[in-house]
Design a protein around this motif. Structure first.
Motif, short mmCIF file in Angstrom:
data_model
loop_
_atom_site.label_atom_id
_atom_site.label_comp_id
_atom_site.label_asym_id
_atom_site.label_seq_id
_atom_site.Cartn_x
_atom_site.Cartn_y
_atom_site.Cartn_z
N ARG A 1 1.00 -1.19 -0.20
CA ARG A 1 0.06 0.06 0.05
C ARG A 1 0.90 1.30 -0.10
NH1 ARG A 1 -5.58 0.93 1.16
NH2 ARG A 1 -5.82 -1.25 0.09
N ARG B 1 1.24 4.25 -2.86
CA ARG B 1 1.47 5.89 -2.61
C ARG B 1 2.69 6.46 -3.14
NH1 ARG B 1 -2.25 8.10 0.56
NH2 ARG B 1 -3.80 6.57 1.62
N ALA C 1 -6.16 2.49 -9.10
CA ALA C 1 -6.06 2.73 -7.63
C ALA C 1 -5.27 4.01 -7.29
CB ALA C 1 -5.33 1.68 -7.07
N LEU D 1 -6.70 7.19 -5.29
CA LEU D 1 -6.26 7.28 -4.04
C LEU D 1 -6.53 8.69 -3.32
CD1 LEU D 1 -4.58 5.69 -2.04
CD2 LEU D 1 -2.55 6.57 -3.01
N GLN E 1 -12.42 3.92 -2.23
CA GLN E 1 -11.80 2.91 -1.62
C GLN E 1 -11.83 1.70 -2.16
OE1 GLN E 1 -9.72 3.57 1.15
NE2 GLN E 1 -9.29 1.62 0.63
N VAL F 1 -9.27 1.38 -4.77
CA VAL F 1 -7.85 1.30 -4.25
C VAL F 1 -7.63 -0.24 -3.72
CG1 VAL F 1 -6.26 1.71 -2.29
CG2 VAL F 1 -7.53 3.60 -3.80
#
Length: 168
Positions: free
Chosen positions: A57, A61, A129, A133, A144, A147
């Motif tokens: 995850r 990012r 995703a 985000l 969500q 994601v």
């Protein structure tokens, strides 16, 4: 301590060039006391999988940050597993950061245990995703869900000697 370090393919290529992941400090994920307490029914293998997925995850990012900066990185999450001395690792005191650690020194490539990366077939979901985000962070349930769709793809395991092949 086994630490799972979020990465991207360009960052992995830089590590191969420099001989280390860095510069320090690095954010990673590991089986910490807070993670063990939170996931009390899990064995070591399950706890390591949770740490790996937290790192995946974080890799997502990193890809989103690259995109926001106008840098085109392949939409594939990358996690590097490394053996790091306990003395160079700080465990987050915040219980909400269950598995988060800070690695205080750069990690030489010789300390890498494996690399985990999305299959090419995951790129469409990872791209979606990345786009979703920001809205997911704002609480949008549909975003969500998008994601979380990236998490449905298992990361593939590669030995460290396969890193050059991953970068070509």
């Amino acid at each position: 301590m086994r630490v799972y370090l979020p990465c991207t393919l360009p960052a992995l290529a830089r590590a191969v060039t420099t001989g280390e992941l860095g510069p320090a400090p690095l954010t990673g994920f590991a089986v910490t006391p807070a993670l063990v307490e939170w996931y009390v029914s899990g064995d070591t293998e399950e706890l390591e999988y949770v740490a790996l997925m937290e790192a995946a995850r974080a890799s997502l990012r990193m890809l989103a940050a690259d995109k926001a900066d106008g840098f085109a990185a392949p939409a594939r999450r990358v996690v590097v597993a490394a053996e790091v001395p306990d003395a160079t690792t700080l465990v987050s005191p915040d219980l909400d950061d269950r598995g988060r650690v800070r690695v205080l020194e750069s990690v030489p490539l010789a300390k890498l245990a494996s690399v985990h990366i999305d299959d090419l077939s995951a790129q469409e979901d990872v791209t979606a995703a990345i786009i979703a985000l920001p809205a997911a962070d704002e609480g949008d349930d549909d975003a969500q869900f998008t994601v979380d769709g990236a998490d449905a793809h298992e990361l593939l395991w590669y030995a460290t000697q396969e890193i050059p092949d991953l970068l070509t």
